[in-house]
Design an enzyme around this catalytic site. Structure first.
Site, PDB file in Angstrom:
ATOM      1  N   GLU A   1      17.091 -19.352  78.626  1.00  0.00           N
ATOM      2  CA  GLU A   1      16.565 -18.464  79.681  1.00  0.00           C
ATOM      3  C   GLU A   1      16.237 -19.227  80.956  1.00  0.00           C
ATOM      4  O   GLU A   1      16.529 -18.780  82.056  1.00  0.00           O
ATOM      5  CB  GLU A   1      15.323 -17.722  79.182  1.00  0.00           C
ATOM      6  CG  GLU A   1      15.611 -16.523  78.287  1.00  0.00           C
ATOM      7  CD  GLU A   1      15.964 -16.911  76.866  1.00  0.00           C
ATOM      8  OE1 GLU A   1      15.850 -18.110  76.523  1.00  0.00           O
ATOM      9  OE2 GLU A   1      16.360 -16.033  76.085  1.00  0.00           O
TER      10      GLU A   1
ATOM     11  N   HIS B   1       8.345  -8.273  70.246  1.00  0.00           N
ATOM     12  CA  HIS B   1       9.387  -7.609  71.025  1.00  0.00           C
ATOM     13  C   HIS B   1       8.901  -6.306  71.640  1.00  0.00           C
ATOM     14  O   HIS B   1       9.678  -5.401  71.884  1.00  0.00           O
ATOM     15  CB  HIS B   1      10.610  -7.311  70.157  1.00  0.00           C
ATOM     16  CG  HIS B   1      11.409  -8.529  69.816  1.00  0.00           C
ATOM     17  ND1 HIS B   1      11.013  -9.433  68.865  1.00  0.00           N
ATOM     18  CD2 HIS B   1      12.568  -9.005  70.322  1.00  0.00           C
ATOM     19  CE1 HIS B   1      11.902 -10.408  68.787  1.00  0.00           C
ATOM     20  NE2 HIS B   1      12.858 -10.173  69.661  1.00  0.00           N
TER      21      HIS B   1
END
Lengths: 298, 466, 318
Positions: free
Chosen positions: A34, A103
């Site tokens: 990322e 999540h």
């Protein structure tokens, strides 16, 4: 570019078919790095490209927070106006799909804390469709939070509709008794609550913030000045969240118009649980919004 | 004491690595200093001979204080610069050295702390410099008279000049006593009730815990048999008074009354001119380049000085009107200061026309700070003889102000802006400011006012004369 | 002597003359950086410069050798220890100094300070204060160059500390995977702030580890400006050929502490002294048969006179 945006078509199918249409130079699958690919987006933007970076979910964006905060949001200022970063970062946010604690974050309020980026949270199909072009045209970084539960919403936005206005909140329902202020994945719940309130004779106004930074004070404060009561609903945790910011601004700018304390309906201050009924209990729901409105309206 | 980190404000001298008489070169390590973090070596940026060590090991001194005197190689001892402070700062205040006794800041501080008058101390150091030992040997001020008694009792802050009612305990609205406690009401209900002059204690609250809501207040106001008139009009002074005005409201009322009087009594006339500030700006820039940041001049100070001198040249505008005009003996320049939280006050810089610019600048800074914190002295608020108002930093280009009675003129300064400007048949871009004059037609005529503005313009073309 | 022989002799004399002139330039640039940083120390001590200030005294060969080997079209991303890089890139000393003094005339208009020098006109994309934070950005600049196929490269300078960060490894992998024109220059001064190399890396052969990503990588004596310049030219050629990134480990040493507020307690003074014998400035000067070398060569001149002019240099007379 992003993880699985090309051959896979995007973890949520957002970029399905784009690789075939635009080719591997423009639609790039990245390694699970990322920091590197968000930073590469920043570098390419500095060099004059107009990249869109997809981060699969907001929780993974924490691995790129250094790049977003220390570079994307900061370079223009720190370089004395020399280094503009016309980058768009899209990511999925929110809970409600039983994805458990790692999540299910709603961290858009954190991002809205950062000067130097624009933070968008589309709640309608039309906004999801038409916010992207003006975001790309923006000379500064724009972060778009797409609520996971909205990916299956359907609608028919005009294919060549006008670019969305990125500066204004929208009044989704006009009313006189109370202002319900929300955005993104909570808009549906709030509109539903407003309909139920109408059946009880309480005429609620619904404000969709749309842009979390910079906040459109005029629309929010204008609404509260008309209704004299405000209920803020969002999926973030209550402490230090975006709803706290809205409540503070109302207290600062519309104190003498308030006829009741500002109410907030937020997520419970726990990691989001997995089990369906526990997750439901941890998130803002219609019943909670109705209760808050009844307290405010008295 | 060198700065050895952004967070360092003082350091303890641990050890000297040189002695008086030693020769030092630029780059040598001369001492060890203890900071909050560690012992750090102090590098010297001069080459010369150590003349005197000013600080004893174990002493805490603030950053910037001289540690030692180094006589520059092949130079007069007086020309030596303190170690750790480059660029020979010692030469920066020659006038001070000649005027008073020669002593380092450390020695001055010691003297101050010990109540010693330096003028009475014989200096045994080089060039008659007063050393620490001299101060310690000097007779101290009589006990009970000096600071050894403990910190002086601060004088109470001056009362505000605009007649605010004192705000303190006991002056709060009677509502607290009304129904055995403060009425619980929403901010909006409170506002509507206050606007209507309605006592909240008379309203029944329908909200949770008896909270008075806007609708409750409106219901009382609408009710035909309501015991209170729907508007608390002036003919019924005995009606429950709204709560006493807050500071901001009192200030508003005071400004309002004064301005009302001005516009009723003073026949104003207005003049305006645009002044080329190219020369003034250039002069300021050149001058400021040589000054430390804290001593730099802002354009406002220059313009204030020019206004003061112009007022001295045109005395018909500098004074007071009470049954006729009384010229002021000096220019006490009122400066309009907007207060945070609203309101306006225009205290005076006394004898402004005679002040050197740096002094004027310092006074201005001090005055604004004290005005904003409510610590003005009474003389400053009582006798301005002409006032200057500037809305330049608000982005306004011209201001046509209202005269403060009993003064007879008010000078308005706008924002300094760049404009195309024709001079000597050439067009160029110059910084300009719009200066206006509001003057009392009873005391002067337009021609007098015009003389003032042209004097102002002329003075600003010769900034060095100010 | 035949005409041909004379021409040959003239050519080699030209070459020798050109080489001498070039070395003088390298020497001048290094001295200029050293003098500049000495001035920084002085201004910091006087409280004129505030905040964090990281000096590269001792590492001038890296600044000059690397930056001289790049073209003006190549992009540069660097760290917070970047005064030398900025000066070697050609950013005027006045604007660098003005930046450190927090002035509007600074190269980042006073917004950045010592750690954040920028000059996009010279494709100098900044000093970055977060260790390894500049690496992904440099990869993005290289990505743009790659997509445009313009023959430029992006050069990222970073320290041995950055090599331990995930951002380095993510970037190395991404750049090798996408074959980006990225030149990775590790300025290994043996300490990550106060932590020595061997206490932060399980394997201290950084070049070998970089090579594991499938890129050309080697280590160079970072105290020898000629070696640094030669290696950088070679690495830049490899990158421009389109085979992806290249990695250089330049072994160097800072003579002064990590920052102006570092008591430098973690290094043996004898170690610093040993490295001072390899001072890049003295080393080059000696090689050029310049005047005899004092320990602090060339002799210190008044810093204030240096500050007055931008091009003031202390060029050797030899």
């Amino acid at each position: 570019m992003g993880e699985d945006v090309g051959r896979y078509g995007g973890a949520f199918g957002v970029s399905l078919g784009l690789l075939d249409e635009f080719g591997p130079d423009r639609v790039r699958d990245t390694p699970l790095s990322e920091s590197a690919f968000v930073g590469a987006g920043i570098g390419a933007a500095i060099a004059g490209m107009r990249p869109i970076v997809e981060i699969m979910t907001v929780n993974f964006s924490l691995l790129a927070l250094d790049q977003i905060l220390n570079n994307a949001a900061t370079l223009l200022h720190m370089s004395g106006g020399q280094v503009a970063v016309p980058l768009v970062i899209r990511m999925t946010t929110g809970a409600g799909r039983q994805l458990a604690a790692q999540h299910s974050h709603s961290l858009e309020g954190w991002y809205a804390h950062i000067p130097g980026i624009r933070v968008l949270a589309p709640a309608t199909v039309a906004d999801a469709r038409h916010m992207l072009a003006p975001a790309l045209a923006d000379p500064d970084p724009v972060v778009i939070f797409e609520h996971g539960s909205l990916y299956n919403a359907s609608g028919s936005p005009e294919p060549d509709g006008a670019p969305a206005d990125l500066d204004s909140a929208a009044v989704r329902r006009s009313g006189t008794a109370v202002s319900l202020i929300t955005y993104g994945g909570s808009l549906g719940k709030v509109l539903e609550a407003a309909e139920r309130l109408a059946a009880d004779g309480i005429d609620a106004e619904v404000v969709d913030l749309r842009t979390l930074r910079p906040l459109d004070d005029d629309t929010v404060i204008g609404s509260v000045r008309r209704t004299h009561r405000a209920v803020v609903a969002d999926e973030g945790w209550r402490t230090g969240g975006i709803s706290a910011e809205i409540a503070a601004r109302i207290a600062e700018q519309a104190f003498y118009d308030l006829d009741a304390p500002v109410e907030r309906v937020c997520a419970a201050e726990v990691p989001v649980p997995y089990a369906h009924q526990l997750e439901e209990a941890a998130l803002p729901q219609v019943a909670g919004i109705l209760a808050a409105v009844r307290r405010a309206v008295g | 004491m060198p700065s050895l980190g952004a967070d360092m404000t003082e350091g303890t001298l641990l050890e000297w690595l040189v002695r008086p008489g030693d020769r030092v070169d630029r780059g040598d390590i001369v001492a060890v200093v203890d900071t909050a973090k560690a012992a750090i070596e102090v590098e010297c940026f001069e080459t010369g001979t150590v003349e005197e060590l000013l600080v004893q090991p174990g002493t805490v001194v603030p950053v910037g204080a001289p540690l030692a005197v180094i006589a520059a190689a092949a130079a007069e001892p007086e020309a030596g610069a303190p170690a750790g402070t480059p660029h020979a700062r010692a030469g920066a205040h020659p006038a001070e050295h000649q005027a008073g006794p020669i002593a380092t800041p450390l020695v001055r501080r010691l003297a101050e702390a010990g109540g010693v008058d330096l003028a009475a101390v014989h200096g045994t150091g080089p060039g008659g410099r007063i050393t620490k030992a001299d101060v310690q040997a000097a007779p101290h001020a009589p006990a009970g008279d000096g600071p050894s008694e403990g910190p002086a009792v601060p004088s109470p802050p001056q009362a505000e000049s605009h007649g605010h009612p004192p705000t303190g305990p006991g002056t709060h609205p009677a509502e607290a006593d009304g129904a055995g406690g403060r009425v619980r009401a929403s901010p909006m209900a409170r506002r509507i009730a206050a606007e209507a002059g309605l006592d909240l204690a008379r309203v029944h609250g329908s909200g949770a815990n008896g909270t008075v809501r806007a609708a409750d207040v409106r219901a009382v106001l609408r009710a035909p048999a309501a015991p209170v008139p729907s508007t608390a009009s002036a003919q019924e002074p005995a009606a429950p008074a709204p709560s006493p005005p807050t500071r901001a409201e009192a200030m508003r009322q005071a400004v309002g009354a004064l301005m009302d009087r001005s516009k009723r009594e003073i026949p104003h006339y207005y003049l305006s001119t645009t002044v080329d500030l190219a020369e003034a700006t250039r002069w300021l820039r050149d001058r400021n380049r040589q000054l430390p940041v804290a001593e730099r001049l802002v354009p406002a100070a220059l313009m204030l000085k020019a206004a003061a001198v112009a007022a001295r040249e045109v005395p018909q505008l500098n004074g007071w009107w009470t049954d006729g005009f009384t010229p002021a003996p000096a220019v006490h320049l009122g400066v309009a200061v907007a207060l945070r939280g609203g309101g306006l006050i225009a205290p005076a810089i006394r004898d402004a026309a005679d002040l050197p610019l740096p002094e004027l600048m310092a006074r201005l800074r001090d005055l604004v700070a004290r005005a904003r914190s409510g610590r003005l002295r009474s003389a400053e608020t009582s006798d301005p003889s002409i006032t200057v108002t500037s809305l330049g930093d608000q982005g306004v280009e011209a201001v046509f102000g209202v005269i403060y009675p009993p003064q007879v003129a008010l000078v308005g300064l706008g924002k300094v802006v760049e404009r195309p400007w024709a001079a000597n048949g050439m067009l160029g871009v110059r910084p300009v400011v719009t200066a206006t004059l509001s003057a009392d037609h009873r005391a002067s005529d337009g021609a007098t006012g015009a003389r003032f503005l042209s004097a102002l313009d002329r003075l600003l073309q010769q900034p060095e004369e100010l | 002597m035949t005409a041909r022989k004379r021409a040959h002799a003239r050519r080699s004399a030209d070459r020798a003359g050109g080489r001498a002139a070039h070395r003088q330039e390298l020497l001048r640039d290094m001295v200029r950086i050293r003098r500049f940083e000495e001035l920084c120390v002085e201004l910091y001590s006087a409280g004129e410069i505030r905040g964090f200030v990281h000096l590269c005294i001792g590492e001038e060969a890296v600044s000059v050798g690397v930056l001289r080997a790049l073209t003006q079209d190549d992009a540069v991303v660097t760290t917070y220890r970047e005064h030398g890089h900025a000066l070697a890139r050609g950013i005027p000393a006045e604007t660098v100094l003005a930046e450190m003094l927090g002035r509007i005339t600074g190269c980042s208009r006073g917004r950045g300070g010592s750690m954040h020098l920028f000059d996009t006109g010279r494709r100098f994309y900044g000093g970055h204060g977060i260790v390894a934070g500049g690496l992904p950005v440099a990869a993005g600049l290289a990505l743009a160059d790659n997509l445009r196929d313009d023959g430029h490269l992006a050069c990222c300078l970073f320290g041995d500390g950055a090599f331990a960060e995930g951002e380095f490894h993510e970037t190395a992998n991404l750049a090798a995977l996408w074959e980006l024109p990225l030149l990775l220059v590790c300025e290994n001064n043996l300490y990550a702030m106060g932590t020595p190399l061997a206490r932060e890396h399980a394997q201290i052969d950084l070049a070998a580890r970089a090579a594991s990503y499938g890129m050309v990588a080697w280590a160079v004596d970072g105290m020898d400006v000629l070696a640094v310049e030669r290696a950088t030219r070679r690495a830049a050629e490899i990158v421009r050929e389109g085979h992806g990134p290249c990695f250089l480990e330049l072994r160097t040493y800072r003579f002064r502490a990590h920052s102006m507020y570092d008591p430098d307690l973690y290094r043996d003074k004898a170690e610093v002294e040993r490295w001072r014998h390899r001072d890049p400035i003295t080393t080059l000067a000696r090689r050029m048969h310049a005047r005899p070398c004092a320990r602090r060569w060339p002799p210190t001149t008044g810093s204030s006179s240096w500050a007055r002019t931008s091009d003031a240099t202390a060029a050797p007379s030899g």
